[in-house]
Design an enzyme around this catalytic site. Sequence first.
Site, short mmCIF file in Angstrom:
data_model
loop_
_atom_site.label_atom_id
_atom_site.label_comp_id
_atom_site.label_asym_id
_atom_site.label_seq_id
_atom_site.Cartn_x
_atom_site.Cartn_y
_atom_site.Cartn_z
N HIS A 156 0.83 -1.22 0.00
CA HIS A 156 0.00 0.00 0.00
C HIS A 156 0.86 1.27 0.00
CE1 HIS A 156 -3.35 -2.67 1.34
NE2 HIS A 156 -2.38 -3.23 2.06
N SER A 277 15.29 21.55 -16.65
CA SER A 277 14.09 22.34 -16.93
C SER A 277 14.54 23.63 -17.58
CB SER A 277 13.36 22.63 -15.62
OG SER A 277 12.62 23.82 -15.74
N LYS A 283 16.57 21.57 -11.58
CA LYS A 283 15.81 20.36 -11.88
C LYS A 283 16.62 19.27 -12.58
CE LYS A 283 11.79 19.58 -11.41
NZ LYS A 283 10.65 20.14 -12.12
N GLU A 290 9.64 8.48 -17.34
CA GLU A 290 8.27 8.97 -17.54
C GLU A 290 7.75 8.63 -18.94
OE1 GLU A 290 7.62 13.04 -15.25
OE2 GLU A 290 9.60 12.96 -16.17
#
Length: 457
Positions: A156, A277, A283, A290
């Site tokens: 979980h 970024s 970043k 992704e």
Amino acid sequence: MNKLWAGDLHKALDSKADDFNSSIKTDSRMYSQDIRGSVAHATMLGAMGIIPKKAADEITEGLLSILDDLDSGKLQIDQTAEDIHTFIEGELTARIGEPGKMLHTARSRNDQVATDLRIYLRDQAEEISNLIKEVLKSIIKQASENEKTIMPGYTHLQRAQPISFAHHLLAYGMMFTRDLTRLQDCVKRMNQNPLGCCALAGTTYHTDRYMTAHALGFDGIMMNSLDGVSDRDYCIELLSTLSTIMMHLSRFSEEIILWASWEFKFVQLDDSFTTGSSIMPQKKNPDIAELVRGKTGRVYGDLVTILTMLKGLPLAYNKDMQEDKEAVFDAVDTVKMCLTVFAPMLSTMKAIPENMLKAAGQGFINATDLADYLTVKGMPFRTAYKITGDLVSWCMAQGITLDQVPMEKYKESSDLIEDDIYSKIDLAYCVASRTSEGGPSSDSIHKQIEYINGFIK
Ligand code: ARG
């Protein structure tokens, strides 16, 4: 370009309809498979006396010269041709004249395209298997380096019990070994020769389908000619396997994305597999992971495309089936791209054991071990579970962990608890002593690595 089928038609195809009908932009990539199939077919026709042996030889020579020229780029595929089969047959006849017109004896594009696609996809399945093996190598590399790296195991997404990072990674290794066997299994059914089924009903010529099957490396022949030309189960099986591979890659990517976040910081991705970024200079984004996760949906979509394309089709061939290749090729290309970047991204990823250990130290993930300690000393597990639960609540109220509980408090909870408790709930001990088969102990990790290594040959 001239049509092969102008037999009973009196008007040229409308130019927009012609474009719509053409599949050359998609099926060109099967040119070598198409030529291989045609060489096998012509050789069989010659051997069986269906066409003169000399014509068969000229066809073979002509086809091989086309193959050379396509490979070298000397010959360009005519993008106005209807499909790759039409283009190659037309080019052959342009090169060798009359014998070229004999090639299509006892054959149809229906069995031809099914043959080409099976050969193409079985080769792709092998390439994909090899790429999966690269991912497995990366997993083994990381697992070997992180056998002793303790991390919290989750259920979980809540910290649950201590495991090693190696154990976690090897779980993915097991998934990919199953994918390898799924691919092998689907190739078994794919590798049956449809050539010789002709348009739908076989032929009156005395062909030898086993001869072409043998020449093309098939394990057997499609036993029913209607099925031979209209079966696309092998596309569905392959796409379902590819969907499963993507699902595995996507789950793995999701974890890598989480692990690379500031919230976890369990791993650092190599700069060569992260992006910056355009506005935030600090970043480091896990774009590769992704994108793998993002592309998963598109492979599922390809599977649904084929399933839907087939569901209402009467036997045998219908032009709807031309749509199979766009979906199958897209899935194959996507999976190959994803595996190709995933393997090096994984092998260059750096684990950060201190952070994993720190996370493992919070969340009471050794609570089961405390309960087991009491159970081994004779207390029923349910009672031990209750006492441990109370201790955990007490610790939470104090803001401490189980290894910081003073002995007096332990004694208050149960007389069975003695000084050795501290070593028994030590996280490294908790991992090492989980010696059940398939658990995170060193022995089990070694067995798992050896098992996975058996797939990388
Ligand atoms: N381009 C076609 C396909 O991919 C080849 C088969 C054409 N057969 C036909 N009867 N029109 O399906």
